[in-house]
Enzyme design. Sequence first.
Site, short mmCIF file in Angstrom:
data_model
loop_
_atom_site.label_atom_id
_atom_site.label_comp_id
_atom_site.label_asym_id
_atom_site.label_seq_id
_atom_site.Cartn_x
_atom_site.Cartn_y
_atom_site.Cartn_z
N ASN A 137 37.89 47.56 46.51
CA ASN A 137 38.99 47.02 45.70
C ASN A 137 39.51 45.68 46.22
OD1 ASN A 137 41.66 47.27 44.06
ND2 ASN A 137 42.33 47.22 46.20
N TYR B 267 35.64 33.13 40.32
CA TYR B 267 36.17 34.49 40.19
C TYR B 267 35.36 35.25 39.14
CZ TYR B 267 39.65 38.27 39.75
OH TYR B 267 40.28 39.50 39.73
P1 NAD Z 1 46.70 42.33 45.35
O1 NAD Z 1 46.65 40.91 45.79
O2 NAD Z 1 47.99 42.98 45.11
O3 NAD Z 1 45.87 43.25 46.35
C1 NAD Z 1 44.66 42.83 46.92
C2 NAD Z 1 44.55 43.51 48.27
O4 NAD Z 1 43.31 43.08 48.87
C3 NAD Z 1 45.68 43.08 49.22
O5 NAD Z 1 46.19 44.19 49.91
C4 NAD Z 1 44.97 42.10 50.14
O6 NAD Z 1 45.55 42.01 51.44
C5 NAD Z 1 43.57 42.69 50.20
N1 NAD Z 1 42.59 41.70 50.66
C6 NAD Z 1 42.47 40.40 50.29
N2 NAD Z 1 41.48 39.83 50.97
C7 NAD Z 1 40.96 40.79 51.78
C8 NAD Z 1 39.90 40.80 52.74
N3 NAD Z 1 39.18 39.70 53.01
N4 NAD Z 1 39.62 41.96 53.39
C9 NAD Z 1 40.37 43.07 53.15
N5 NAD Z 1 41.39 43.11 52.28
C10 NAD Z 1 41.67 41.97 51.61
O7 NAD Z 1 45.81 42.37 44.01
P2 NAD Z 1 45.54 43.56 42.98
O8 NAD Z 1 46.04 43.11 41.67
O9 NAD Z 1 45.97 44.85 43.53
O10 NAD Z 1 43.94 43.49 42.94
C11 NAD Z 1 43.10 44.55 43.35
C12 NAD Z 1 41.70 44.31 42.77
O11 NAD Z 1 41.77 44.30 41.35
C13 NAD Z 1 41.08 42.98 43.16
O12 NAD Z 1 39.70 43.15 43.38
C14 NAD Z 1 41.31 42.12 41.93
O13 NAD Z 1 40.38 41.07 41.84
C15 NAD Z 1 41.17 43.13 40.84
N6 NAD Z 1 41.83 42.78 39.58
C16 NAD Z 1 43.13 42.40 39.53
C17 NAD Z 1 43.72 42.10 38.31
C18 NAD Z 1 45.16 41.67 38.18
O14 NAD Z 1 45.54 41.16 37.12
N7 NAD Z 1 46.00 41.84 39.19
C19 NAD Z 1 42.96 42.19 37.14
C20 NAD Z 1 41.64 42.58 37.23
C21 NAD Z 1 41.07 42.88 38.45
#
Ligand code: NAD
Length: 249
Positions: free
Chosen positions: A89, A154
């Site tokens: 994730n 991305y």
């Molecule tokens: P978020 O930024 O709240 O959480 C992301 C988490 O990943 C954080 O805890 C961060 O510290 C951790 N992280 C970042 N880089 C890292 C690394 N190198 N190693 C380990 N941990 C790391 O974002 P979110 O919205 O919870 O996103 C979670 C997933 O869902 C991501 O893969 C994101 O791309 C995907 N996503 C998000 C959205 C959105 O709109 N928020 C939409 C579609 C997909």
Amino acid sequence: MRVANKVTLITGGAHGMGAAMASLFAREGASVVVADVLEKEGRELAAALAQSGARAEFLPLDVSREPDWREVMAALMARHGRLDVLVNNAGVSGALPDRMGVEDFDRIMAVNARGTFLGLKYGVEAMRQGGGGSIVNISSISGLVGQAFVHMGYNGAKAAIHVMSKAAAVQFGREGIRVNSVHPGYMPPMRTSVTSADPALRERLMASIPLGRSGRPEEVASAVLFLASDEASYITGAELAVDGGFLAG
Ligand code: NAD
């Protein structure tokens, strides 16, 4: 309990959707390992879950670094002896003001695509020892369509996650390892989002969503729980959009 006693590793589990997944899996009986670069938040979350009677711990992990994966897997296997569920994730956002930044491209690829590849490599190795498991990779609607305000790195990384999930499903199915991808739509902005955190842009985006609102982290966590659990025992190589109907439009 839908994932009772399943040893579950959630990368990026300290914040956002990963934290929602950690809470839901803990409630449903899993033994949750939260892994993240955010040590303080990750330790606090694991402690809060343990306080509420669940089994949860934190391990520091930068998903883009192979030595980190080796250490995390060694610690996890030493403690639990197996890995049942892996949720890849962790991610960084592509909602950046400069959509052609080369360093941004490299960083997004390193964390989102390489990080997921390393998760697949080490996750599969660990799952083999227990006779199988379920991997859920978090892609995005951005892995399936382009968006005007998103760095194409991305989209490229999320598309890589989408197809790597299918490749892994094909390659490791005979070993009892299922691999699926989840594609969230517009959710609360990521910690690293810049442009998509702008309220005016968010209001415009909502117009493109049939359900007319942004998603909640718990709604993505529910989809991940289903795919991770034995309820999805004949589902592998599938993609599940959790996007309020965005991709249907
Ligand atoms: P978020 O930024 O709240 O959480 C992301 C988490 O990943 C954080 O805890 C961060 O510290 C951790 N992280 C970042 N880089 C890292 C690394 N190198 N190693 C380990 N941990 C790391 O974002 P979110 O919205 O919870 O996103 C979670 C997933 O869902 C991501 O893969 C994101 O791309 C995907 N996503 C998000 C959205 C959105 O709109 N928020 C939409 C579609 C997909």
